[in-house]
Scaffold this active site. Structure first.
Site, PDB file in Angstrom:
ATOM      1  N   LYS A  15      22.427  -5.883  -1.917  1.00 29.24           N
ATOM      2  CA  LYS A  15      20.790  -6.053  -2.585  1.00 29.24           C
ATOM      3  C   LYS A  15      20.468  -7.877  -2.552  1.00 29.24           C
ATOM      4  O   LYS A  15      19.238  -7.937  -1.905  1.00 29.24           O
ATOM      5  CB  LYS A  15      20.802  -5.358  -3.781  1.00 29.24           C
ATOM      6  N   GLN A  37      22.014  -3.067 -12.898  1.00 24.74           N
ATOM      7  CA  GLN A  37      23.409  -2.266 -11.802  1.00 24.74           C
ATOM      8  C   GLN A  37      23.387  -1.827 -12.923  1.00 24.74           C
ATOM      9  O   GLN A  37      24.373  -1.471 -14.051  1.00 24.74           O
ATOM     10  CB  GLN A  37      23.890  -2.922 -11.284  1.00 24.74           C
ATOM     11  N   ASP A  61      13.463  -1.607 -10.797  1.00 26.29           N
ATOM     12  CA  ASP A  61      13.719  -0.015 -10.793  1.00 26.29           C
ATOM     13  C   ASP A  61      12.850   0.986 -11.196  1.00 26.29           C
ATOM     14  O   ASP A  61      12.739   1.876 -10.841  1.00 26.29           O
ATOM     15  CB  ASP A  61      14.476   0.344 -11.230  1.00 26.29           C
TER      16      ASP A  61
HETATM   17  N1  GUN Z   1      22.787   2.611  -9.207  1.00 24.27           N
HETATM   18  C1  GUN Z   1      22.596   3.162  -8.363  1.00 24.27           C
HETATM   19  N2  GUN Z   1      21.803   3.327  -8.028  1.00 24.27           N
HETATM   20  C2  GUN Z   1      20.881   2.794  -8.684  1.00 24.27           C
HETATM   21  C3  GUN Z   1      19.241   1.935  -8.915  1.00 24.27           C
HETATM   22  O1  GUN Z   1      18.594   2.044  -7.755  1.00 24.27           O
HETATM   23  N3  GUN Z   1      19.150   1.170  -9.454  1.00 24.27           N
HETATM   24  C4  GUN Z   1      20.236   0.818 -10.092  1.00 24.27           C
HETATM   25  N4  GUN Z   1      19.620  -0.283 -10.664  1.00 24.27           N
HETATM   26  N5  GUN Z   1      20.954   0.970 -10.207  1.00 24.27           N
HETATM   27  C5  GUN Z   1      21.586   1.905  -9.522  1.00 24.27           C
END
Ligand code: GUN
Length: 282
Positions: free
Chosen positions: A49, A93, A116
């Site tokens: 990311k 995360q 998100d």
């Molecule tokens: N863990 C797995 N997928 C995601 C996501 O799309 N966002 C976040 N914050 N954590 C994750």
């Protein structure tokens, strides 16, 4: 003939457009990621990311916190990021280390910085069919990939395997908004094979390699495999790809399917939050 839904190519095209647009901005969008603990898969995702954010021309920071971090510590970091006008997007995360109340942490993010779309404010809007500040990245990536290949979901029966807040629940709502008939399944579902055989579209977010195979699908169905499973022979989805691909009309590969789309949507969401915050949304 089976068509492979090329998430990597689609995602790259999206990111190139974002990069070109970002280049024209004197002030760059800024994404902040909180990475708590040492989950190896999460660390890889966060690294990817950050790399993409920088490639797109964004400012990016990652706040690494130890496994034994307290809830108060994380809340304090989010408080600071919420108040910092330079930060447009906040991502925590998941999963968080054991003992941390994820709900409390997520709810502390300002909805307009919730990249998100996981806060109850944004998720509630999504559930009601209103526009949230941000849609959850993975389901948004699924919908975008279907649109890219002009796959119509209207009237089609979608079976979603997995009911997580990250994928299953939001994709069920988004497909319903697109007039699909949605059935939710999970690991307790009886006769999953028979149910999945009635699906025009299957979205699997189970997280078990080779959990599903061609016996679970009807001829010509559309397979969206969200699983990212690390095995001795490499990364694989929830479906046994080779056998399933022969029977499907469209299928996402793993890797190279929904994974890159998720990251592209994170970049798009970051840019959209930046626009909302600067009131340049049209
Ligand atoms: N863990 C797995 N997928 C995601 C996501 O799309 N966002 C976040 N914050 N954590 C994750």
């Amino acid at each position: 003939m089976t068509i492979i839904l090329d998430g990597k190519k689609t995602a790259n095209n999206i990111i190139e457009k974002i990069k070109d647009y970002t280049f024209t901005l004197s002030k760059k969008p800024k994404l902040a990621v909180i990475m708590a603990g040492d989950n190896p898969a999460s660390k890889i995702y966060v690294g990817n990311k950050q790399k993409k954010a920088e490639y797109a021309g964004f400012e990016s920071i990652v706040i690494n916190l130890p496994n034994n971090v307290t809830e108060e510590d994380i809340l304090e970091h989010i408080y600071i990021l919420n108040e910092d006008d330079e930060v447009n997007a906040i991502l925590v995360q998941l999963p968080l280390p054991k003992g941390i109340n994820s709900q409390k942490i997520i709810e502390s993010i300002k909805p307009i910085k919730d990249v998100d779309g996981f806060t109850s404010y944004n998720f509630g809007k999504l559930a009601l069919g209103y526009q949230p500040y941000a849609y959850p990245c993975t389901p948004k990536g699924i919908i975008r990939l279907l649109e890219e290949y002009q796959i119509n979901t209207e009237g089609k029966h979608s079976v979603i395997i997995g009911r997580s807040n990250i994928v299953g629940k939001p994709i069920s709502l988004m497909l319903q908004s697109k007039n699909s008939t949605v059935t939710m399944a999970n690991s307790y579902t009886q006769n999953l094979k028979e149910l999945a055989n009635t699906a025009d579209i299957i979205v699997s977010a189970v997280g078990k390699p080779h959990f599903l195979n061609s016996d679970f699908i009807k001829e010509g169905s559309i397979i969206i495999d969200v699983g990212i499973n690390r095995t001795e022979t490499g990364i694989t989805g929830d479906f046994d790809f080779i056998s399933t691909a022969q029977k499907a009309s469209y299928i996402t590969p793993v890797p190279g399917g929904i994974g890159p789309m998720t990251i592209a949507m994170l970049m798009e969401n970051t840019l959209e939050l930046y626009k909302y915050q600067r009131s340049i949304f049209y």
